[in-house]
Design an enzyme around this catalytic site. Sequence first.
Site, PDB file in Angstrom:
ATOM      1  N   THR A  42       1.248  -1.324  -0.035  1.00 14.27           N
ATOM      2  CA  THR A  42       0.291   0.231   0.067  1.00 14.27           C
ATOM      3  C   THR A  42       0.721   1.344   0.052  1.00 14.27           C
ATOM      4  O   THR A  42       2.584   1.265   0.012  1.00 14.27           O
ATOM      5  CB  THR A  42      -0.968   0.331   1.046  1.00 14.27           C
ATOM      6  OG1 THR A  42      -0.358   0.192   2.617  1.00 14.27           O
ATOM      7  CG2 THR A  42      -2.131  -0.802   1.170  1.00 14.27           C
ATOM      8  N   GLY A  43       0.575   2.076  -0.276  1.00 14.31           N
ATOM      9  CA  GLY A  43       0.570   3.556   0.211  1.00 14.31           C
ATOM     10  C   GLY A  43       2.187   3.995  -0.915  1.00 14.31           C
ATOM     11  O   GLY A  43       2.518   3.553  -1.812  1.00 14.31           O
ATOM     12  N   TYR A  83       9.578  11.841   6.098  1.00 15.92           N
ATOM     13  CA  TYR A  83       8.570  13.370   6.155  1.00 15.92           C
ATOM     14  C   TYR A  83       8.665  14.055   7.371  1.00 15.92           C
ATOM     15  O   TYR A  83       9.720  14.551   8.335  1.00 15.92           O
ATOM     16  CB  TYR A  83       7.418  13.086   6.540  1.00 15.92           C
ATOM     17  CG  TYR A  83       5.793  13.735   6.638  1.00 15.92           C
ATOM     18  CD1 TYR A  83       5.792  14.427   5.209  1.00 15.92           C
ATOM     19  CD2 TYR A  83       5.516  14.992   7.695  1.00 15.92           C
ATOM     20  CE1 TYR A  83       4.804  15.936   4.798  1.00 15.92           C
ATOM     21  CE2 TYR A  83       4.936  15.751   7.596  1.00 15.92           C
ATOM     22  CZ  TYR A  83       4.541  15.959   6.151  1.00 15.92           C
ATOM     23  OH  TYR A  83       3.310  17.158   6.103  1.00 15.92           O
ATOM     24  N   ALA A 139       7.568  -8.332   8.463  1.00 10.94           N
ATOM     25  CA  ALA A 139       8.926  -7.914   8.103  1.00 10.94           C
ATOM     26  C   ALA A 139      10.095  -7.827   9.658  1.00 10.94           C
ATOM     27  O   ALA A 139      11.255  -8.363   8.929  1.00 10.94           O
ATOM     28  CB  ALA A 139       9.293  -6.269   7.427  1.00 10.94           C
ATOM     29  N   TYR A 153       4.457  15.721  15.062  1.00  6.88           N
ATOM     30  CA  TYR A 153       5.359  14.862  13.676  1.00  6.88           C
ATOM     31  C   TYR A 153       6.556  14.903  14.210  1.00  6.88           C
ATOM     32  O   TYR A 153       7.625  14.364  15.143  1.00  6.88           O
ATOM     33  CB  TYR A 153       4.625  15.042  12.517  1.00  6.88           C
ATOM     34  CG  TYR A 153       5.256  13.376  11.070  1.00  6.88           C
ATOM     35  CD1 TYR A 153       3.970  13.110  11.306  1.00  6.88           C
ATOM     36  CD2 TYR A 153       6.958  13.796  11.575  1.00  6.88           C
ATOM     37  CE1 TYR A 153       4.345  12.157  10.562  1.00  6.88           C
ATOM     38  CE2 TYR A 153       6.986  13.139  10.644  1.00  6.88           C
ATOM     39  CZ  TYR A 153       5.941  11.511  10.376  1.00  6.88           C
ATOM     40  OH  TYR A 153       7.047  11.114   9.314  1.00  6.88           O
TER      41      TYR A 153
END
Length: 391
Positions: free
Chosen positions: A51-52, A225, A112, A235
């Site tokens: 995804t993403g 990010y 993972a 964040y």
Amino acid sequence: MVIKPKIRGFVCVTSHPEGCREHVREQIAYVKKQGHISGMPKKFLIIGSSTGYGLSSRVVATVGGQADTIGVFFERPEEDDRPASAGFYNARTLDEYAQQAGLVSESINGDAFSDTCKQRTIELIREKFGKVDAVVYSLASPRRIDPKTGETYRSLLKPIGQPFRGKTVNTDKKEVHEITIEPANEQEIYETIKVMGGEDWKLWMDALKSADVLSDGIQAWAYSYVGPEITWPIYTHGTIGKAKEDLERVSQVITDHLSDLHGKAFIVVNKAVVTQASSAIPVVPLYMAILFKVMKQKVLHENCIQQMDRLFRERLCGEKQMLHDAKGRIRMDDWEMRLDVQDEVKRIWPEITTENLEELSDFAGYQRDFLRLFGFGFDSVNYDADISLSI
Ligand code: NAD
């Protein structure tokens, strides 16, 4: 069965197999339209590929570079009367497309973070590739079981030092409201770094190197990010920011370990886009809704596949590849962080309320992107049709 979206907070607990296929097909079509990318590594391992950003990276490698890929992800398969999670269908669609195109495209559905998954991947690389030329690390996970101790660590999205008080949006109710998030304690900071920091990336690279499955000139990158001040308390200056700092530190450590292979590890800072991971972060969905409106007005907006196509085409393989910031990171958030874009976001931020949410932001675009993550909202799919699973 007829499958409709069932949204619980910031996740959708159903997914539509045909819609997920369509989502991947659209990404494939986008890259095909941009044309071939020359100079691309030929054999990829992509960790977090369902995804993403990981999925879009794999699509660009496959379609743009005709590369062979192995993808690793953690998705729920179908059960009797319950569809699989979206990434399961995404991965299957891409594998089918690539195999029909004569490429190697193999998927490993497993944890993972575990030694077993790393070992399975190494065996598959030996069997199918011999060696890999590029490793993309694109995991986003709320928890990690440490393979050495068996202990479980949780990643939390909290400020550090002082409480965060500010605006956020309840995406279900379409309500803008104030929230207070208490600061993380030392243990919570430590656990978030354990999950989202660089330790597992390093373990992967060490395991791959010891098994002698990395090519000379190996490239490895991970995504990060930065974002603007509005999101910093939660964040960049929060627990996840500390984890990203650790990831960035580890990129240098990995580069040093890869020196005899003339290899390099680096960080790519991406733009904010709607993914399962980003929609779970407080404040960020509201920021994204405003950002999308501003970037669309300025014709600068990119979704996941557009952003990854530009990364591979222009920065990894093209002429602008030397464009790094002072910390050596590739900045794909260059358009998001443009002064005129951020000035406009800053102007709108204090004004936004529940009443003017639709007018001052692209909340509709945010919601559309969110539903599409789970295979909903595609015009070509008949959502009233009775479908059988395992299509
Ligand atoms: P995502 O939730 O869409 O993808 C996460 C991927 O990780 C999926 O393929 C999932 O199956 C896999 N995964 C999770 N736990 C796993 C496990 N235990 N074992 C194997 N696979 C596992 O997230 P995303 O937003 O694409 O995030 C990917 C990276 O990009 C992250 O590092 C994130 O911080 C970064 N990033 C995201 C944004 C954004 O706006 N979404 C912006 C900049 C950087």
